[in-house]
Design an enzyme around this catalytic site. Structure first.
Site, mmCIF file in Angstrom:
data_model
loop_
_atom_site.group_PDB
_atom_site.id
_atom_site.type_symbol
_atom_site.label_atom_id
_atom_site.label_comp_id
_atom_site.label_asym_id
_atom_site.label_seq_id
_atom_site.Cartn_x
_atom_site.Cartn_y
_atom_site.Cartn_z
ATOM 1 C CB ILE A 72 20.848 8.786 39.452
ATOM 2 C CG1 ILE A 72 20.059 8.779 40.313
ATOM 3 C CG2 ILE A 72 22.608 9.194 39.820
ATOM 4 C CD1 ILE A 72 19.335 8.016 40.541
ATOM 5 C CE1 TYR B 229 17.191 9.577 43.648
ATOM 6 C CE2 TYR B 229 16.318 11.652 44.670
ATOM 7 C CZ TYR B 229 17.261 10.255 44.433
ATOM 8 O OH TYR B 229 16.887 9.475 45.778
ATOM 9 C CB CYS B 230 14.290 8.999 37.620
ATOM 10 S SG CYS B 230 14.177 9.683 36.178
ATOM 11 C CB THR B 231 17.491 5.894 36.107
ATOM 12 O OG1 THR B 231 17.522 4.246 37.252
ATOM 13 C CG2 THR B 231 19.334 4.732 35.660
#
Length: 322
Positions: free
Chosen positions: A206, A177-179
């Protein structure tokens, strides 16, 4: 009361035949729509985060969706009382996110995309490891509960960490996952290339998880690349996980050090922010180049000679089909 401004976060991996010419065309469109923010254009696609009046952002998204190259673009939309940026940058670069993995095409192979609901359902299972592929200053202020984080200053260091990840987690299902999802496209593809067999990614990152799944079990705040610096995500079981860099009290107030030579991204509580005049240490407070502290800890990047109007004479709106 409805907030009049939209903040868009998006990317699209898609071939752009003449990216520098497209950059000029796209820049003009943003000027005509009075958008502010940062957009990167390359031969592999587009990556952007912009703000503007809601109706102008709606026109921008419609323009993008009408282009067959960008039909699949997934816009994450938030709302604000004002612009989230103070300037416009539309730049051509070799990659839309700097990774050094130029041989990877996410359109050909990448990790399985999980919706926020699917990610939420899988993340706590015994055979799963949740992997944060963001930089250390990002995950220091917020991350998923029990996530594996990496000691990297920027995403281009990610490939160097894969061997140690392989030793521990090669037989696990890896949920990256990342932004907003863009880093996971290449991170998950690279993990597959390096021998991982079960690799997934949180589609929309996110930000979308907060919008669609309430942000459950995301602890702290999400670092964002605009004037807000860090935003709330979790509406279910929020928790502060970061501490003030100066006094070590609990704080999720993310700032940049006022000393531009340092520019460290760290949590600093409001009291220490004012006492230290936005600096992260006594040395930085006394630095001759220290920037004036306005209470936010956010400083616009230097333009370095970049002029958003260069080459454009504010053409009439009729020159661009909106």
């Amino acid at each position: 009361m409805n907030k009049p401004y939209s903040i868009l976060l998006y990317y699209c991996y898609t071939p752009i035949e003449d990216p520098e010419a497209f950059r000029d065309e796209h820049h003009l469109l943003c000027l005509e729509l009075n958008l502010l923010g940062r957009i990167i254009v390359s031969a592999e696609g587009i990556n952007g985060t912009v703000s503007g009046l809601k109706e102008d952002c709606d026109k921008y998204m419609a323009w993008m969706k009408a282009d067959p190259r960008f039909t699949k673009t997934d816009f994450k939309v938030d709302y604000s009382d004002k612009h989230a940026f103070t300037k416009l940058h539309v730049r051509y670069k070799p990659e839309i996110v700097h990774s050094g993995l130029t041989h990877i095409d996410p359109n050909k192979r990448t990790g399985v995309h999980l919706s926020p609901a699917e990610f939420k359902d899988m993340k706590d299972k015994e055979d799963v490891v949740v992997l944060d592929v963001r930089s250390d200053y990002e995950h220091s202020v917020g991350r998923f509960k029990n996530a594996v984080t990496l000691d990297i200053e920027n995403f281009r260091e990610f490939p160097e960490k894969v061997n140690e990840l392989k030793e521990k987690y090669k037989d696990k299902k890896v949920l990256t996952y990342c932004t907003g999802g863009i880093k996971c496209e290449k991170a998950s593809a690279f993990l597959l290339e390096q021998g991982f067999e079960n690799v997934y990614q949180l589609h929309g990152g996110i930000i979308k998880y907060g919008m669609e799944a309430g942000g459950e079990d995301f602890e702290g705040k999400c670092y964002v690349f605009d004037n807000r610096v860090a935003v709330d995500v979790n509406r279910v079981n929020p928790k502060v996980v970061s501490r003030c860099y100066v006094c070590n009290t609990e704080s999720d107030r993310m700032v940049n050090c006022a000393n531009p030579v340092c520019n460290r991204h760290v949590p600093i509580c409001e009291n220490c922010g004012h006492e230290m005049e936005g600096a992260c240490s006594a040395e930085c407070k006394e630095h001759p180049e220290k920037r004036p502290y306005d209470g936010t800890g956010y400083y616009q990047k230097e333009m370095n000679g970049y002029n958003p109007l260069k080459g454009f004479n504010r053409k009439k709106k009729t020159d661009v089909q909106i």
